[in-house]
Design a protein around this motif. Structure first.
Motif, PDB file in Angstrom:
ATOM      1  N   TRP A  57      -3.125   8.162 -12.848  1.00 38.53           N
ATOM      2  CA  TRP A  57      -4.057   9.158 -12.315  1.00 38.53           C
ATOM      3  C   TRP A  57      -3.309   9.887 -11.012  1.00 38.53           C
ATOM      4  CZ3 TRP A  57      -5.128   4.443 -14.502  1.00 38.53           C
ATOM      5  CH2 TRP A  57      -5.896   4.341 -15.416  1.00 38.53           C
ATOM      6  N   GLY A  58      -2.432   9.122 -10.045  1.00 40.81           N
ATOM      7  CA  GLY A  58      -2.213   9.703  -8.956  1.00 40.81           C
ATOM      8  C   GLY A  58      -2.930   9.201  -7.735  1.00 40.81           C
ATOM      9  N   PHE A  59      -3.998   8.407  -8.029  1.00 41.45           N
ATOM     10  CA  PHE A  59      -4.847   7.997  -6.801  1.00 41.45           C
ATOM     11  C   PHE A  59      -3.979   7.104  -5.789  1.00 41.45           C
ATOM     12  CE2 PHE A  59      -6.331   4.925  -9.876  1.00 41.45           C
ATOM     13  CZ  PHE A  59      -6.053   3.815  -9.310  1.00 41.45           C
ATOM     14  N   SER A  60      -4.203   6.852  -4.662  1.00 41.00           N
ATOM     15  CA  SER A  60      -3.539   6.017  -3.634  1.00 41.00           C
ATOM     16  C   SER A  60      -1.987   6.330  -3.908  1.00 41.00           C
ATOM     17  CB  SER A  60      -3.736   4.674  -4.013  1.00 41.00           C
ATOM     18  OG  SER A  60      -5.171   4.248  -3.769  1.00 41.00           O
ATOM     19  N   ASP A  61      -1.532   7.441  -4.074  1.00 46.90           N
ATOM     20  CA  ASP A  61      -0.238   7.661  -4.331  1.00 46.90           C
ATOM     21  C   ASP A  61       0.874   7.113  -3.239  1.00 46.90           C
ATOM     22  OD1 ASP A  61       1.659   9.062  -6.090  1.00 46.90           O
ATOM     23  OD2 ASP A  61       1.863  10.655  -4.514  1.00 46.90           O
ATOM     24  N   ASP A  62       0.531   7.308  -2.106  1.00 49.64           N
ATOM     25  CA  ASP A  62       1.485   6.936  -0.942  1.00 49.64           C
ATOM     26  C   ASP A  62       1.658   5.267  -1.208  1.00 49.64           C
ATOM     27  OD1 ASP A  62       2.031   9.329  -0.129  1.00 49.64           O
ATOM     28  OD2 ASP A  62       0.442   9.321   1.141  1.00 49.64           O
ATOM     29  N   PHE A  63       0.373   4.563  -1.439  1.00 49.29           N
ATOM     30  CA  PHE A  63       0.471   3.260  -1.402  1.00 49.29           C
ATOM     31  C   PHE A  63       1.343   2.871  -2.531  1.00 49.29           C
ATOM     32  CE2 PHE A  63      -1.219  -0.545  -3.567  1.00 49.29           C
ATOM     33  CZ  PHE A  63      -0.864  -1.527  -2.459  1.00 49.29           C
ATOM     34  N   PHE A  64       1.138   3.385  -3.751  1.00 51.31           N
ATOM     35  CA  PHE A  64       2.039   2.915  -4.858  1.00 51.31           C
ATOM     36  C   PHE A  64       3.454   2.990  -4.826  1.00 51.31           C
ATOM     37  CE2 PHE A  64      -2.052   2.734  -7.186  1.00 51.31           C
ATOM     38  CZ  PHE A  64      -1.968   1.490  -7.818  1.00 51.31           C
ATOM     39  N   LYS A  65       3.881   4.347  -4.121  1.00 50.38           N
ATOM     40  CA  LYS A  65       5.178   4.678  -4.145  1.00 50.38           C
ATOM     41  C   LYS A  65       5.526   3.621  -3.042  1.00 50.38           C
ATOM     42  CE  LYS A  65       4.989   9.485  -5.115  1.00 50.38           C
ATOM     43  NZ  LYS A  65       4.961  10.973  -4.498  1.00 50.38           N
ATOM     44  N   ASP A  83       3.879  11.243 -13.606  1.00 52.97           N
ATOM     45  CA  ASP A  83       3.292  12.397 -14.629  1.00 52.97           C
ATOM     46  C   ASP A  83       1.583  12.092 -14.150  1.00 52.97           C
ATOM     47  OD1 ASP A  83       2.565  14.603 -16.347  1.00 52.97           O
ATOM     48  OD2 ASP A  83       2.377  13.263 -17.951  1.00 52.97           O
ATOM     49  N   THR A  84       1.051  13.008 -13.375  1.00 53.77           N
ATOM     50  CA  THR A  84      -0.350  12.582 -12.968  1.00 53.77           C
ATOM     51  C   THR A  84      -1.123  13.559 -13.550  1.00 53.77           C
ATOM     52  OG1 THR A  84      -0.118  13.744 -10.730  1.00 53.77           O
ATOM     53  CG2 THR A  84       0.496  11.431 -10.671  1.00 53.77           C
ATOM     54  N   GLY A  85      -2.567  13.074 -13.389  1.00 52.13           N
ATOM     55  CA  GLY A  85      -3.682  13.720 -13.923  1.00 52.13           C
ATOM     56  C   GLY A  85      -4.805  12.861 -14.332  1.00 52.13           C
ATOM     57  N   ASN A  86      -5.937  13.625 -15.243  1.00 56.60           N
ATOM     58  CA  ASN A  86      -7.046  12.718 -15.576  1.00 56.60           C
ATOM     59  C   ASN A  86      -6.626  12.048 -16.889  1.00 56.60           C
ATOM     60  OD1 ASN A  86      -7.489  14.752 -17.849  1.00 56.60           O
ATOM     61  ND2 ASN A  86      -8.658  15.805 -16.178  1.00 56.60           N
ATOM     62  N   ASN A  87      -7.387  11.137 -17.381  1.00 59.65           N
ATOM     63  CA  ASN A  87      -7.203  10.542 -18.695  1.00 59.65           C
ATOM     64  C   ASN A  87      -6.946  11.396 -19.876  1.00 59.65           C
ATOM     65  OD1 ASN A  87      -7.582   7.447 -18.554  1.00 59.65           O
ATOM     66  ND2 ASN A  87      -9.370   8.258 -17.340  1.00 59.65           N
ATOM     67  N   ALA A  88      -8.021  12.645 -20.098  1.00 61.01           N
ATOM     68  CA  ALA A  88      -7.661  13.107 -21.149  1.00 61.01           C
ATOM     69  C   ALA A  88      -6.569  14.016 -21.249  1.00 61.01           C
ATOM     70  CB  ALA A  88      -9.208  14.138 -21.155  1.00 61.01           C
ATOM     71  N   ASP A  89      -6.237  14.782 -20.191  1.00 60.59           N
ATOM     72  CA  ASP A  89      -5.223  15.730 -20.088  1.00 60.59           C
ATOM     73  C   ASP A  89      -3.867  14.829 -20.288  1.00 60.59           C
ATOM     74  OD1 ASP A  89      -6.952  17.657 -19.470  1.00 60.59           O
ATOM     75  OD2 ASP A  89      -6.729  17.779 -17.423  1.00 60.59           O
ATOM     76  N   ARG A  90      -3.753  13.827 -19.733  1.00 58.11           N
ATOM     77  CA  ARG A  90      -2.253  12.912 -19.773  1.00 58.11           C
ATOM     78  C   ARG A  90      -2.235  12.246 -21.289  1.00 58.11           C
ATOM     79  NH1 ARG A  90      -2.302   8.599 -17.415  1.00 58.11           N
ATOM     80  NH2 ARG A  90      -4.167   8.391 -16.362  1.00 58.11           N
ATOM     81  N   LEU A  91      -3.405  11.962 -21.772  1.00 54.04           N
ATOM     82  CA  LEU A  91      -3.252  11.549 -23.301  1.00 54.04           C
ATOM     83  C   LEU A  91      -2.984  12.547 -24.153  1.00 54.04           C
ATOM     84  CD1 LEU A  91      -3.543   9.358 -25.445  1.00 54.04           C
ATOM     85  CD2 LEU A  91      -6.007   9.805 -25.407  1.00 54.04           C
ATOM     86  N   ASN A  92      -3.405  13.811 -23.853  1.00 54.73           N
ATOM     87  CA  ASN A  92      -3.172  15.097 -24.826  1.00 54.73           C
ATOM     88  C   ASN A  92      -1.843  15.282 -24.708  1.00 54.73           C
ATOM     89  OD1 ASN A  92      -5.745  15.370 -26.062  1.00 54.73           O
ATOM     90  ND2 ASN A  92      -6.513  16.818 -24.371  1.00 54.73           N
ATOM     91  N   LYS A  93      -1.056  15.250 -23.617  1.00 55.79           N
ATOM     92  CA  LYS A  93       0.258  15.721 -23.542  1.00 55.79           C
ATOM     93  C   LYS A  93       0.906  14.601 -24.330  1.00 55.79           C
ATOM     94  CE  LYS A  93       0.591  17.354 -18.749  1.00 55.79           C
ATOM     95  NZ  LYS A  93       1.100  16.999 -17.518  1.00 55.79           N
ATOM     96  N   VAL A  94       0.626  13.508 -24.225  1.00 56.35           N
ATOM     97  CA  VAL A  94       1.357  12.375 -25.370  1.00 56.35           C
ATOM     98  C   VAL A  94       1.232  12.710 -26.678  1.00 56.35           C
ATOM     99  CG1 VAL A  94       1.394  10.030 -25.850  1.00 56.35           C
ATOM    100  CG2 VAL A  94       1.472  10.559 -23.400  1.00 56.35           C
ATOM    101  N   ARG A  95       0.114  13.030 -26.910  1.00 51.81           N
ATOM    102  CA  ARG A  95      -0.427  13.218 -28.512  1.00 51.81           C
ATOM    103  C   ARG A  95       0.207  14.519 -28.736  1.00 51.81           C
ATOM    104  NH1 ARG A  95      -6.889  13.069 -27.933  1.00 51.81           N
ATOM    105  NH2 ARG A  95      -7.363  10.986 -28.902  1.00 51.81           N
ATOM    106  N   GLN A  96       0.632  15.448 -28.185  1.00 49.12           N
ATOM    107  CA  GLN A  96       1.407  16.804 -28.747  1.00 49.12           C
ATOM    108  C   GLN A  96       2.750  16.752 -28.328  1.00 49.12           C
ATOM    109  OE1 GLN A  96      -0.593  19.397 -25.989  1.00 49.12           O
ATOM    110  NE2 GLN A  96      -2.732  19.074 -26.803  1.00 49.12           N
ATOM    111  N   GLY A  97       3.552  15.479 -27.809  1.00 53.71           N
ATOM    112  CA  GLY A  97       4.790  15.399 -27.730  1.00 53.71           C
ATOM    113  C   GLY A  97       5.269  16.388 -26.592  1.00 53.71           C
ATOM    114  N   THR A  98       4.385  16.693 -25.781  1.00 53.35           N
ATOM    115  CA  THR A  98       5.057  17.594 -24.558  1.00 53.35           C
ATOM    116  C   THR A  98       5.467  16.912 -23.310  1.00 53.35           C
ATOM    117  OG1 THR A  98       2.693  17.967 -23.965  1.00 53.35           O
ATOM    118  CG2 THR A  98       3.627  19.642 -25.653  1.00 53.35           C
TER     119      THR A  98
END
Length: 367
Positions: A57-65, A83-98
């Motif tokens: 998701w990218g939240f608390s990015d500085d902490f995780f890094k 690769d950050t973003g919401n659930n739907a957008d990121r899952l769609n990228k994987v589905r589409q192989g992009t």
């Protein structure tokens, strides 16, 4: 629609977990492993860093890094790319192989969609030793072939007792109280917690098993009290801070934001049980770094990493060796007793029925 929506009150194990190591690229994996005594990751051979692409998701990015990714990168000569973003957008990228994602973090609702789309690898549980030491509900929330939940939060009710004339809430049925009229917000049916509220409405209707007709009738009855159906938690926080609402279902992890704005805020686990909100992690099909991805999962489940994350109030832990007390337990879903009482939705059932529920919600409830 009369089949049971809830798998029952969740059970859990109280076993401990240890930190395991990460793999290396295929050509170097023969010597990779863990320290048998400490569970710490074994050092990888030096050279060109292996790139591990993590979708999150990218939240608390500085902490995780700083606290999670950097130690893993240094110890194993790995370069983590996000690769950050919401659930739907990121899952769609994987589905589409992009995308070239190796590891993907998703809520259990979206992870179930990924399983049904066939975009995840089956994990090798023998490589993820820390799975033995987390809550039972977290080990295989979507089946033994797929990844664990690395955090379990809960959906309960937050409210401002002062704005409700001193009324205390104890149950899901209290959402229907006259004191909450025009002071209530509810999750939109399209959100992660929307189906949970639908199930709660079925409970309040008196049905022992999920009954869609009775659930929608109860939600329609409640509609007149709702100021807004929120899609983003930030909407809840803003309305609450400005006094536009006084109560509503929300995930416990966001209560700290409510209390920052309204110190008298209370959060309850309803008497019927809160709902388990689980985020999962899976290896993406076709990843060239499957073993490395599995070892990162193991690392994320370790006591050391989970303790850092819990104390920072970033995620609630699934690690059962954590011994937190005092302020460290506030604002997170923590402890065997709490987790054991959470209700868990059958995400396969939710996915099968959600489209129909959304259509029905729009026609019968949110008018």
């Amino acid at each position: 629609m009369k089949q049971r929506m809830i798998r029952g009150l969740v059970s859990l194990s109280l076993v401990g977990l240890a930190l395991s190591g990460c793999g290396t690229p295929a050509k170097d994996q023969a010597g990779a492993g863990t320290n048998a005594n400490t569970g710490a990751p074994a050092a990888a051979p030096k050279g060109e860093p292996t790139q591990l692409v993590i979708s999150t998701w990218g939240f608390s990015d500085d902490f995780f890094k700083k606290e999670v990714y950097a130690p893993f990168e240094k110890e194993h000569n790995v370069k983590i790319v996000l690769d950050t973003g919401n659930n739907a957008d990121r899952l769609n990228k994987v589905r589409q192989g992009t995308s070239n994602v190796d590891l993907i973090y998703l809520s259990d609702y979206y992870a179930q969609q990924g399983i049904e789309a066939g975009v995840f690898e089956k994990i090798d549980r023998s490589r993820i030793q820390n799975l033995n030491d987390i809550y039972d509900i977290a080990k295989a929330p979507l089946g033994e072939d797929y990844g664990p939940a690395y955090t379990i939060g809960q959906l309960g009710i937050a409210y401002n007792p002062k704005a409700l004339g001193g009324k205390d809430l104890t149950s899901w049925k209290d959402l229907w109280s006259p004191e909450l009229a025009k002071k209530l917000t509810m999750p939109n049916i399209t959100g992660t917690t929307g189906p949970m509220v639908l199930d709660a409405a079925s409970l309040v209707s008196g049905s022992a098993q999920f009954n869609a007709d009775q659930a929608f009738a109860k939600l329609k009855e409640l509609n007149k009290s709702v100021v807004k159906y929120y899609g983003q938690t930030s909407e809840f926080v803003n309305m609450f801070a400005q006094g536009e609402i006084a109560a509503g279902p929300i995930m416990e992890m966001y209560v700290k934001d409510l209390k920052a704005a309204v110190p008298e805020t209370k959060f309850i686990t309803p008497a019927e049980g809160g709902y388990a909100v689980m985020n999962t992690v899976n290896v993406v099909k076709g990843s060239k770094n499957k073993q490395l991805a599995e070892d990162f999962i193991n690392y994320h489940l370790s006591k050391e990493v989970q303790e850092k994350i819990a104390k920072a109030k970033v995620d609630s832990p699934v690690n059962t060796k954590l011994q937190l007390s005092g302020d460290d337990t506030k604002g997170i879903t923590y402890g065997a007793d709490t987790v054991s009482k959470l209700r868990k939705l059958d995400m396969k059932f939710v996915n099968q029925n959600l489209k129909g529920w959304i259509d029905r919600f729009n026609k019968e409830v949110a008018q």
